[in-house]
Motif scaffolding. Sequence first.
Motif, PDB file in Angstrom:
ATOM      1  N   ALA A   6       0.845  -1.203   0.000  1.00 31.89           N
ATOM      2  CA  ALA A   6       0.000   0.000   0.000  1.00 31.89           C
ATOM      3  C   ALA A   6       0.880   1.253   0.000  1.00 31.89           C
ATOM      4  O   ALA A   6       0.602   2.224  -0.712  1.00 31.89           O
ATOM      5  N   VAL A   7       1.964   1.222   0.795  1.00 31.93           N
ATOM      6  CA  VAL A   7       2.880   2.379   0.850  1.00 31.93           C
ATOM      7  C   VAL A   7       3.414   2.662  -0.547  1.00 31.93           C
ATOM      8  O   VAL A   7       3.339   3.797  -1.048  1.00 31.93           O
ATOM      9  N   GLN A   8       3.923   1.621  -1.220  1.00 34.17           N
ATOM     10  CA  GLN A   8       4.487   1.786  -2.565  1.00 34.17           C
ATOM     11  C   GLN A   8       3.450   2.338  -3.545  1.00 34.17           C
ATOM     12  O   GLN A   8       3.723   3.224  -4.340  1.00 34.17           O
ATOM     13  N   PHE A   9       2.243   1.757  -3.461  1.00 34.99           N
ATOM     14  CA  PHE A   9       1.170   2.161  -4.372  1.00 34.99           C
ATOM     15  C   PHE A   9       0.819   3.649  -4.196  1.00 34.99           C
ATOM     16  O   PHE A   9       0.756   4.405  -5.164  1.00 34.99           O
ATOM     17  N   PHE A  10       0.608   4.052  -2.924  1.00 34.28           N
ATOM     18  CA  PHE A  10       0.210   5.443  -2.663  1.00 34.28           C
ATOM     19  C   PHE A  10       1.335   6.419  -3.048  1.00 34.28           C
ATOM     20  O   PHE A  10       1.078   7.491  -3.590  1.00 34.28           O
ATOM     21  N   LEU A  11       2.593   6.038  -2.776  1.00 33.38           N
ATOM     22  CA  LEU A  11       3.706   6.927  -3.124  1.00 33.38           C
ATOM     23  C   LEU A  11       3.773   7.137  -4.641  1.00 33.38           C
ATOM     24  O   LEU A  11       3.991   8.249  -5.122  1.00 33.38           O
ATOM     25  N   MET A  12       3.544   6.036  -5.381  1.00 36.52           N
ATOM     26  CA  MET A  12       3.572   6.146  -6.851  1.00 36.52           C
ATOM     27  C   MET A  12       2.410   6.972  -7.374  1.00 36.52           C
ATOM     28  O   MET A  12       2.554   7.799  -8.269  1.00 36.52           O
ATOM     29  N   ASP A  48      -7.583  -1.480   3.160  1.00 37.75           N
ATOM     30  CA  ASP A  48      -8.810  -1.670   2.386  1.00 37.75           C
ATOM     31  C   ASP A  48      -9.010  -0.502   1.418  1.00 37.75           C
ATOM     32  O   ASP A  48      -9.483  -0.680   0.293  1.00 37.75           O
ATOM     33  N   LEU A  49      -8.633   0.692   1.874  1.00 38.14           N
ATOM     34  CA  LEU A  49      -8.714   1.860   0.992  1.00 38.14           C
ATOM     35  C   LEU A  49      -7.788   1.663  -0.213  1.00 38.14           C
ATOM     36  O   LEU A  49      -8.156   1.932  -1.358  1.00 38.14           O
ATOM     37  N   TYR A  50      -6.592   1.150   0.076  1.00 36.94           N
ATOM     38  CA  TYR A  50      -5.614   0.860  -0.981  1.00 36.94           C
ATOM     39  C   TYR A  50      -6.200  -0.105  -2.005  1.00 36.94           C
ATOM     40  O   TYR A  50      -6.122   0.132  -3.222  1.00 36.94           O
TER      41      TYR A  50
END
Lengths: 278, 128
Positions: A6-12, A48-50
Amino acid sequence: MISPEAVQFFLMLLRKESGLALDESKKYLLETRLEPLAAQEGYASINDLYMAVRNTNNSLLRQEVVDAMTTNETSFFRDRMPFDIFKNEVIPDLIKRNERSRRIRIWCAACSTGQEPYSLAMELASMSAKMPGWNIKILGTDITEAVLKKAREGTYSQHDIQRGLPTPYLIRFFKQSGMNWVLNSDLKRMVEFKRLNLLSNFSWIGQFDIVFCRNILIYFDVETKKTVIGRIGGVLAPHGALFLGGSETLLGIDNPFVRAGGMKGKYYHLNGAPAPVR
Amino acid sequence: MKILVVDDSRSVRRIMGGMLSKMGHEIFEAEHGKEALEQLKAHPDIGLLMLDWNMPVMNGMELLEAMKKGRDEGPRPTIVMCTTENEMSKIVHAMTKGANEYIMKPFTKEILEEKLGILGIHGEDNGA
């Protein structure tokens, strides 16, 4: 606890949509900003938001994630010094320089809830005797529609109006409305707010005598910073002034600006700009 | 800078005194206006008053009046109201009576620092 995926996804996502270049050390920022959004949207957790943002084509939710991460703290007359320079150096120079057009255009990029453009409007209103009949327009832009809505309303809490606002300005420019404080309409009319992503090509917005772009470049990587600064150079008048945030610098970035105003100044002219009018 | 915190609440005096003292200032305290006048007499180099409005014996406005009458006795310190009174009419009244700035309670460290910054008063670590 937010998952590494999720961290990687949101940062991208943030980098792509807003240019915000956060690294994993800012995981706490993702958690503090996105957990309330997850709860508000009815998701059990930030993970879940991710999943929802990743697996659905919900552009509204995607935008809300970007908004939650890019809403920045602001206050009236933040750091004071740029506003003193604006009032005592830059505007007096423009009064002489623009004597014929009697026109001043100012752009506050990443203006959040409007305190910065309204602070400039208050300074200009206080100087109105020196510039009677001048046509002054301030443009405030931000990537987040929700903060622009608040900016347009010009309604602030007791806490907001105590942050940096001199009391004589509160008395002169605000009306009390229940628990809140509302800017008077003459002042609101001096500022127009528009949504703008600094990553987009914004050459259409016109030409400005002064640009305030404070406390946003710090979130961009070097390449993005270079692009944005170059484009700002393109919309600044030849004699124009660019103000950056206290902790921001153009050192090490190929850019068209030279520093003005001495060590504490933190404002810039275009390279080769005409000397100030004495 | 020598700062006199005038408030009938001991906890307000302690909290505000703590914030100001961390900024590098020397703090004096008074529970009401009359005590503040005595402190000002004993320490004429006090440069700033943080002044509550509603207090027993002598309130904030009465103290402003008394200081106005005694203005020949020396330079007047800067005065910042710090009070729960949060109506525009009260703010205008206090500023007309001689206050230099106005803080509405509750306040934060940031509000305190920025309001003092407006008056050119900075903590020692801010390069005053």
